[in-house]
Design a protein around this motif. Structure first.
Motif, PDB file in Angstrom:
ATOM      1  N   GLN A 161      20.175  87.823  53.439  1.00  7.11           N
ATOM      2  CA  GLN A 161      19.756  88.967  52.635  1.00  7.11           C
ATOM      3  C   GLN A 161      19.380  88.522  51.222  1.00  7.11           C
ATOM      4  O   GLN A 161      18.402  89.006  50.638  1.00  7.11           O
ATOM      5  N   LYS A 162      20.137  87.574  50.666  1.00  6.77           N
ATOM      6  CA  LYS A 162      19.830  87.068  49.327  1.00  6.77           C
ATOM      7  C   LYS A 162      18.475  86.370  49.305  1.00  6.77           C
ATOM      8  O   LYS A 162      17.696  86.530  48.355  1.00  6.77           O
ATOM      9  N   ASP A 165      15.810  88.974  49.382  1.00  7.50           N
ATOM     10  CA  ASP A 165      15.691  89.629  48.077  1.00  7.50           C
ATOM     11  C   ASP A 165      14.967  88.729  47.080  1.00  7.50           C
ATOM     12  O   ASP A 165      14.176  89.198  46.255  1.00  7.50           O
ATOM     13  N   SER A 168      11.320  88.756  47.926  1.00  6.93           N
ATOM     14  CA  SER A 168      10.747  90.054  47.560  1.00  6.93           C
ATOM     15  C   SER A 168      10.526  90.161  46.051  1.00  6.93           C
ATOM     16  O   SER A 168       9.477  90.638  45.598  1.00  6.93           O
ATOM     17  N   ALA A 169      11.516  89.706  45.269  1.00  8.70           N
ATOM     18  CA  ALA A 169      11.385  89.743  43.809  1.00  8.70           C
ATOM     19  C   ALA A 169      10.226  88.861  43.347  1.00  8.70           C
ATOM     20  O   ALA A 169       9.474  89.228  42.432  1.00  8.70           O
ATOM     21  N   TYR A 176      14.915  88.214  39.486  1.00  6.31           N
ATOM     22  CA  TYR A 176      15.915  88.291  40.548  1.00  6.31           C
ATOM     23  C   TYR A 176      17.311  88.257  39.935  1.00  6.31           C
ATOM     24  O   TYR A 176      17.685  87.315  39.249  1.00  6.31           O
ATOM     25  N   VAL A 178      21.633  89.369  40.582  1.00  7.18           N
ATOM     26  CA  VAL A 178      22.705  89.782  41.497  1.00  7.18           C
ATOM     27  C   VAL A 178      23.867  90.281  40.666  1.00  7.18           C
ATOM     28  O   VAL A 178      24.362  89.579  39.778  1.00  7.18           O
ATOM     29  N   SER A 182      25.709  95.061  43.587  1.00  4.24           N
ATOM     30  CA  SER A 182      24.754  94.739  44.645  1.00  4.24           C
ATOM     31  C   SER A 182      25.394  93.832  45.691  1.00  4.24           C
ATOM     32  O   SER A 182      25.088  93.923  46.888  1.00  4.24           O
ATOM     33  N   ASN A 186      25.715  94.752  49.594  1.00  7.23           N
ATOM     34  CA  ASN A 186      25.105  93.894  50.611  1.00  7.23           C
ATOM     35  C   ASN A 186      26.123  93.351  51.599  1.00  7.23           C
ATOM     36  O   ASN A 186      25.842  93.253  52.803  1.00  7.23           O
TER      37      ASN A 186
END
Length: 318
Positions: A161-162, A165, A168-169, A176, A178, A182, A186
């Protein structure tokens, strides 16, 4: 639900929740006893039943009692506790087991909880619906179901997932970041991605089987249990985006926090106090037929006897 549904296993794991790929070598193998790096780690208690039909709500232990990112958040998807080193402690474990016992009492269920025998897992008196059985010392890495791949699957899904992300960022040209909020969101989300089949396989790998399964070979986990193939597909893109050193591998990233210390270390005075308290508890509960006893399992034969004693779990530990 069957006998499988009444056998639970729980275990803690440490997680560097802010870890990014390019810092993997810096943290790899770090036991993280405390200090600055503890601000970037949490301890997560996972628990599930043998059939894989019931994954309990995660307990997350952080360092800050009131993180700023939790401000104005009405509820969390996990149970959150804190202490100075983000460790599991005997008080937190006692609180968690009592809460589980109350939940099972409301459901009119009696369950067996398998747990490793460490200082942070004391004997909890006056349990009514939960029987605690302690795994043999120095064997948990081989027989504890959570250590056979369940925790690894959870962490793999979290890191997947990280990476998603991060990609995506980058695509959106966003920074990005964390946060603890979050992270707990997650870790709760990816806990649901750990499949029931993965859990069943890990119990089997640890030696917990039903009689009719004795001749079946379940020593190997399926590829989907720990989705390495999918992760490898993302790794190349992530290493380019994050400028990850060539010597850092996906396995390094996934296993960077496997040695994190997650439980308190008792002083001599703590041990003496615990022994005295344990002796007093044994004396006071000796004639209480309503109290479900805690059992220290020393051999696999004794484990089988313990299982049979509570719910006639004959043949579950082979």
């Amino acid at each position: 639900m069957g006998s499988r549904g009444y056998i639970f296993n729980a275990d803690e794991t440490g997680l560097f929740y802010k870890l990014v790929p390019q810092r993997t070598l810096h943290l790899k193998g770090d036991k993280c006893h405390g200090g600055k790096k503890s601000k970037e780690r949490i301890t997560v208690l996972t628990a599930a039943n043998m059939s894989g039909t019931e994954k309990l709500k995660l307990l997350v232990i952080g360092k800050s009692e009131k993180p700023r990112c939790f401000k104005n958040v009405r509820s969390l998807p996990v149970d959150y506790r804190s202490n100075g080193k983000a460790w599991m402690t005997s008080d937190l474990f006692t609180e968690w087991v009592n809460k589980l016992d109350q939940s099972m009492r409301r459901q009119n269920r009696k369950v067996l909880l398998l747990i490793d025998n460490c200082p942070a897992h004391p004997r909890v008196p006056n349990l009514k619906n939960v029987t605690v059985a302690y795994l043999p010392p120095n064997t948990t890495s081989r027989i504890q179901p959570m250590d056979q791949g369940i925790i690894a699957s959870l962490k793999s899904n979290y890191r997947k997932q990280k990476m998603a992300d991060l990609i995506s960022a980058y695509d959106k040209k966003e920074k990005y970041e964390v946060t603890l909020l979050s992270a707990v969101t997650n870790i709760h989300r990816v806990w649901s991605h750990v499949t029931s089949q993965c859990i069943v396989n890990c119990f089997r790998k640890g030696g917990f089987k039903l009689p009719e399964e004795n001749d079946m070979d379940h020593s190997e986990l399926d590829e989907d249990d720990i989705p390495l193939a999918n992760l490898r597909g993302m790794w190349g893109e992530v290493t380019d985006i994050a400028n990850v050193p060539a010597e850092v591998t996906l396995e390094d990233f996934l296993n960077a926090d496997e040695n994190i210390v997650t439980t308190e270390r008792l002083t001599d005075e703590d041990i003496v106090t615990a022994v005295k308290k344990d002796n007093e508890t044994v004396d006071s509960d000796e004639d209480d037929s309503e109290t479900v006893a805690e059992m220290e399992v020393k051999t696999t034969a004794e484990a089988a006897t313990c299982l049979k004693h509570e719910q006639d779990y004959k043949g579950l530990w082979q």
